[in-house]
Design an enzyme around this catalytic site. Sequence first.
Site, PDB file in Angstrom:
ATOM      1  N   THR A 192       5.206   7.847   0.158  1.00  0.00           N
ATOM      2  CA  THR A 192       4.486   6.645   0.577  1.00  0.00           C
ATOM      3  C   THR A 192       3.766   6.052  -0.627  1.00  0.00           C
ATOM      4  O   THR A 192       3.205   6.771  -1.462  1.00  0.00           O
ATOM      5  CB  THR A 192       3.469   6.937   1.691  1.00  0.00           C
ATOM      6  OG1 THR A 192       2.508   7.896   1.235  1.00  0.00           O
ATOM      7  CG2 THR A 192       4.163   7.456   2.939  1.00  0.00           C
ATOM      8  N   ASP A 215       3.192  12.105   1.836  1.00  0.00           N
ATOM      9  CA  ASP A 215       2.272  11.016   2.177  1.00  0.00           C
ATOM     10  C   ASP A 215       1.112  11.027   1.190  1.00  0.00           C
ATOM     11  O   ASP A 215       0.046  11.571   1.460  1.00  0.00           O
ATOM     12  CB  ASP A 215       1.773  11.190   3.613  1.00  0.00           C
ATOM     13  CG  ASP A 215       1.080   9.945   4.130  1.00  0.00           C
ATOM     14  OD1 ASP A 215       1.009   8.942   3.392  1.00  0.00           O
ATOM     15  OD2 ASP A 215       0.616   9.968   5.289  1.00  0.00           O
ATOM     16  N   ALA A 216       1.357  10.444   0.007  1.00  0.00           N
ATOM     17  CA  ALA A 216       0.349  10.427  -1.049  1.00  0.00           C
ATOM     18  C   ALA A 216      -0.199   9.026  -1.309  1.00  0.00           C
ATOM     19  O   ALA A 216      -1.205   8.877  -1.988  1.00  0.00           O
ATOM     20  CB  ALA A 216       0.929  10.996  -2.344  1.00  0.00           C
ATOM     21  N   LYS A 217       0.495   7.998  -0.787  1.00  0.00           N
ATOM     22  CA  LYS A 217       0.060   6.600  -0.909  1.00  0.00           C
ATOM     23  C   LYS A 217      -0.334   6.244  -2.337  1.00  0.00           C
ATOM     24  O   LYS A 217      -1.368   5.624  -2.584  1.00  0.00           O
ATOM     25  CB  LYS A 217      -1.084   6.300   0.050  1.00  0.00           C
ATOM     26  CG  LYS A 217      -0.716   6.487   1.519  1.00  0.00           C
ATOM     27  CD  LYS A 217      -1.859   6.126   2.437  1.00  0.00           C
ATOM     28  CE  LYS A 217      -1.485   6.300   3.897  1.00  0.00           C
ATOM     29  NZ  LYS A 217      -1.290   7.709   4.293  1.00  0.00           N
ATOM     30  N   ARG A 218       0.506   6.612  -3.298  1.00  0.00           N
ATOM     31  CA  ARG A 218       0.201   6.352  -4.692  1.00  0.00           C
ATOM     32  C   ARG A 218       0.430   4.885  -5.040  1.00  0.00           C
ATOM     33  O   ARG A 218       1.329   4.235  -4.517  1.00  0.00           O
ATOM     34  CB  ARG A 218       1.056   7.241  -5.603  1.00  0.00           C
ATOM     35  CG  ARG A 218       0.724   8.728  -5.512  1.00  0.00           C
ATOM     36  CD  ARG A 218      -0.728   8.984  -5.885  1.00  0.00           C
ATOM     37  NE  ARG A 218      -1.016  10.411  -6.035  1.00  0.00           N
ATOM     38  CZ  ARG A 218      -1.753  11.127  -5.205  1.00  0.00           C
ATOM     39  NH1 ARG A 218      -2.264  10.563  -4.137  1.00  0.00           N
ATOM     40  NH2 ARG A 218      -1.978  12.413  -5.437  1.00  0.00           N
TER      41      ARG A 218
END
Length: 314
Positions: free
Chosen positions: A145, A115-118
């Site tokens: 993510t 879950d890094a939302k890059r």
Amino acid sequence: MTSPGTPPAAPAQEQAPTQGTAFSFGTRFAAAMDEHGPLCVGIDPHAALLDAWGLPDTAAGVREFSLRVVEACGPHAAALKPQAAFYERHGSAGIAALEDTLAAARAAGVLTIVDAKRGDIGSTMAAYADAYLRDGSPLAGDALTVNPFLGLGSLDPAAELAADTGRGLFLLCLTSNKEGPDVQHARLARHGRRHDDPDGAQQVTVAAYIASYAAALNALSSPLGSVGLVVGATVGDAVAAAGVDLVAANAPILAPGVGAQGAGAAELAATFGEARGRVCASSSRSILAAGPDATALRAAACAAADDARHALRG
């Protein structure tokens, strides 16, 4: 590369091997939900939980916390989701703890969603993809993510590498934070035409457009595509109000907010409709609060998996 506003043609995700397997992420994720229940356990080693577990707020404490969660909860969840920010705050040693967490889950045969939302553009996004989606990278999980709000074309490097390696993506689509609708419910201007509306006769919300990108990438996949969506379980009628077609997306749906966070069977049926069987409940603090005792953690994970199965599968 596609232009920002035009979902690309779907890659052949089902033929993309990853680390010796011929099965795509979507296939493996669907099988894991069937076997263990539609539950994703978040690994969020924030300072208050570390303190509650009697662990120091250091990289070593984060590592110990995470490995205990992998051991206790991994066998009872479809996936584990380490939140990269809680590792990054401890610098290089924290990143090493994330690598060790992913390695432990991999050794245990548990799927992981980093879950890094890059989200970025061009070579920078390609570098993020290389870090989190490349075979052999110590930071690569089974899925990542990503943030699509720099334009859908900005995700192409990640989508292409995920397809090549049999990994998955989860795109932020309809989040439950109160600020989310300001962007996600906004309607695209005429220059942001949909691929199925070239003249711009209809307007579409940003969230619906993101879902159409996933649908294009998942079009050739069965039983489930590898490009998923993050949709909060507590968003109520936002799916319908924003015109998001979750059925057409053929996407795994990661849904924070199931169970203890407020969304039960009735709310889930109203929110996700016919796509409810593709939803995986994402839960973290309600399970992690049962620690540090391993037996209590396992019991909490099993109970959450049963609750999610009942709410989402009937």
